[in-house]
Design a protein around this motif. Structure first.
Motif, PDB file in Angstrom:
ATOM      1  N   PHE A  60       7.872   8.713   4.275  1.00 52.17           N
ATOM      2  CA  PHE A  60       7.486   9.637   3.226  1.00 52.17           C
ATOM      3  C   PHE A  60       8.584   9.823   2.190  1.00 52.17           C
ATOM      4  CE2 PHE A  60       3.501  11.442   4.741  1.00 52.17           C
ATOM      5  CZ  PHE A  60       3.506  11.054   6.062  1.00 52.17           C
ATOM      6  N   PRO A  86       3.639   2.684   4.390  1.00 52.08           N
ATOM      7  CA  PRO A  86       3.859   2.063   5.686  1.00 52.08           C
ATOM      8  C   PRO A  86       4.549   0.716   5.487  1.00 52.08           C
ATOM      9  CG  PRO A  86       1.633   1.640   4.982  1.00 52.08           C
ATOM     10  CD  PRO A  86       2.292   2.434   3.886  1.00 52.08           C
ATOM     11  N   PHE A 138       0.407   5.715  -0.247  1.00 45.51           N
ATOM     12  CA  PHE A 138      -0.556   6.811  -0.184  1.00 45.51           C
ATOM     13  C   PHE A 138      -0.008   8.032  -0.923  1.00 45.51           C
ATOM     14  CE2 PHE A 138      -3.279   4.809   2.905  1.00 45.51           C
ATOM     15  CZ  PHE A 138      -2.418   3.980   3.612  1.00 45.51           C
ATOM     16  N   PRO A 141      -0.255  -0.439  13.635  1.00 48.16           N
ATOM     17  CA  PRO A 141      -0.643   0.922  13.286  1.00 48.16           C
ATOM     18  C   PRO A 141       0.175   1.987  13.994  1.00 48.16           C
ATOM     19  CG  PRO A 141      -2.249  -0.039  14.751  1.00 48.16           C
ATOM     20  CD  PRO A 141      -1.305  -1.140  14.386  1.00 48.16           C
ATOM     21  N   ASN A 142       1.009   1.586  14.930  1.00 49.67           N
ATOM     22  CA  ASN A 142       1.815   2.593  15.603  1.00 49.67           C
ATOM     23  C   ASN A 142       3.142   2.830  14.897  1.00 49.67           C
ATOM     24  OD1 ASN A 142       2.836   0.067  16.278  1.00 49.67           O
ATOM     25  ND2 ASN A 142       3.660   0.779  18.217  1.00 49.67           N
ATOM     26  N   THR A 143       3.372   2.098  13.820  1.00 51.22           N
ATOM     27  CA  THR A 143       4.609   2.325  13.096  1.00 51.22           C
ATOM     28  C   THR A 143       4.504   3.607  12.272  1.00 51.22           C
ATOM     29  OG1 THR A 143       3.816   0.976  11.271  1.00 51.22           O
ATOM     30  CG2 THR A 143       5.179  -0.097  12.911  1.00 51.22           C
ATOM     31  N   GLU A 144       5.637   4.220  12.092  1.00 54.15           N
ATOM     32  CA  GLU A 144       5.614   5.479  11.359  1.00 54.15           C
ATOM     33  C   GLU A 144       5.411   5.223   9.885  1.00 54.15           C
ATOM     34  OE1 GLU A 144      10.230   6.043  12.019  1.00 54.15           O
ATOM     35  OE2 GLU A 144       9.480   7.461  10.523  1.00 54.15           O
ATOM     36  N   ALA A 145       4.799   6.182   9.228  1.00 55.39           N
ATOM     37  CA  ALA A 145       4.684   6.146   7.783  1.00 55.39           C
ATOM     38  C   ALA A 145       5.949   6.790   7.210  1.00 55.39           C
ATOM     39  CB  ALA A 145       3.447   6.916   7.327  1.00 55.39           C
ATOM     40  N   ARG A 189       2.225  -5.150   7.114  1.00 53.76           N
ATOM     41  CA  ARG A 189       1.941  -6.074   8.194  1.00 53.76           C
ATOM     42  C   ARG A 189       2.536  -5.645   9.532  1.00 53.76           C
ATOM     43  NH1 ARG A 189      -0.554 -10.025   5.529  1.00 53.76           N
ATOM     44  NH2 ARG A 189       0.108 -10.435   3.393  1.00 53.76           N
ATOM     45  N   THR A 196       0.844  -1.193   0.000  1.00 59.23           N
ATOM     46  CA  THR A 196       0.000   0.000   0.000  1.00 59.23           C
ATOM     47  C   THR A 196       0.878   1.240   0.000  1.00 59.23           C
ATOM     48  OG1 THR A 196      -1.713  -1.148   1.267  1.00 59.23           O
ATOM     49  CG2 THR A 196      -1.814   1.261   1.223  1.00 59.23           C
TER      50      THR A 196
END
Lengths: 118, 121
Positions: free
Chosen positions: A109, A97, A34, A103-107, A100, A32
């Motif tokens: 950029f 991201p 964004f 959700p607390n992992t950083e995205a 797997r 994924t």
């Protein structure tokens, strides 16, 4: 940390032409990605979610035919601005991201692409 | 839908002093994550600090700490001993704890409007 590379960093194009922006995850596979758009001194607005192997999911108000997204592989997503107009001039940022992970992992950029349509 | 609000478009601080950036959010979810990102003039987004909503203890990273008030839906960032390199635009961001439809990733962030921080020598 993980690296996301975005190319080009700057591009100037003529009105009516198309521009492709690439987003690559260099050391991990990104199922994924964004795509965000940012106006000067403004917030990042999510445009679409790029999904490897399936169609992108666009946010409300984003023109699918104007902003074509292709997630060609597990390490590459592209955003093509078609028939660009001056109002498409903006800063575009991709993010990926770690797959797997929680959700607390950083995205992570990309460096962003400044698009100017003249 | 979740919303994130930063009510301070600009803030300034003297070098070595402390500054607090405000952030409020609105959500109907009980489990989520909050982040502060920094965007310097290079425009590269840099993670400053993160907070899990289920944790009562406020997160701390060196000179950066948060004041997380879940009931008030408030998530402020405190920068102590401000340095010139702290000058940047700061974004508060929200992420749901629910994965995407395929269950393969999290990641969609909702950002606040941003606060431009100026540090005076």
């Amino acid at each position: 940390g993980a690296v996301v590379s975005q190319h080009p960093s700057r591009v100037i194009c003529k009105s009516g032409t198309s521009v492709k922006i690439e987003c690559r995850s260099l050391d991990f596979q990104a199922t994924t990605m964004f795509w965000y758009r940012q106006f000067p001194k403004k917030s990042l607005m999510l445009m679409a979610t790029s999904n490897e192997g399936s169609k992108a999911t666009y946010e409300q108000g984003v023109e699918k035919d104007k902003f074509l997204i292709n997630h060609a592989s597990l390490t590459l997503s592209t955003l093509t601005v078609t028939s660009a107009h001056p109002e498409d001039s903006s800063f575009y940022i991709c993010s990926a991201p770690l797959p797997r992970e929680g959700p607390n992992t950083e995205a992570f950029f990309g460096q962003g692409t400044r698009l100017t349509v003249v | 839908a979740q919303t994130v609000t930063q009510s301070q478009p600009e803030m300034s601080v003297q070098e070595a002093e402390t500054v607090t950036l405000s952030c409020t959010y609105d959500t109907s979810e009980s489990d989520y994550y909050l982040f502060w990102y920094k965007q310097p003039p290079s425009r590269q987004m840099i993670l400053v600090i993160r907070q899990e909503a289920y944790k009562q203890q406020n997160a701390t990273e060196n000179r950066f700490s948060v004041n997380f008030q879940k009931a008030a839906k408030s998530f402020s960032l405190k920068i102590s001993d401000s340095q010139l390199g702290d000058a940047a635009m700061y974004f508060c961001a929200y992420r749901s704890a629910r994965p995407n439809a395929g269950g393969t990733s999290y990641g969609k962030l909702t950002f606040g409007q941003g606060t431009i921080l100026t540090v005076h020598p």
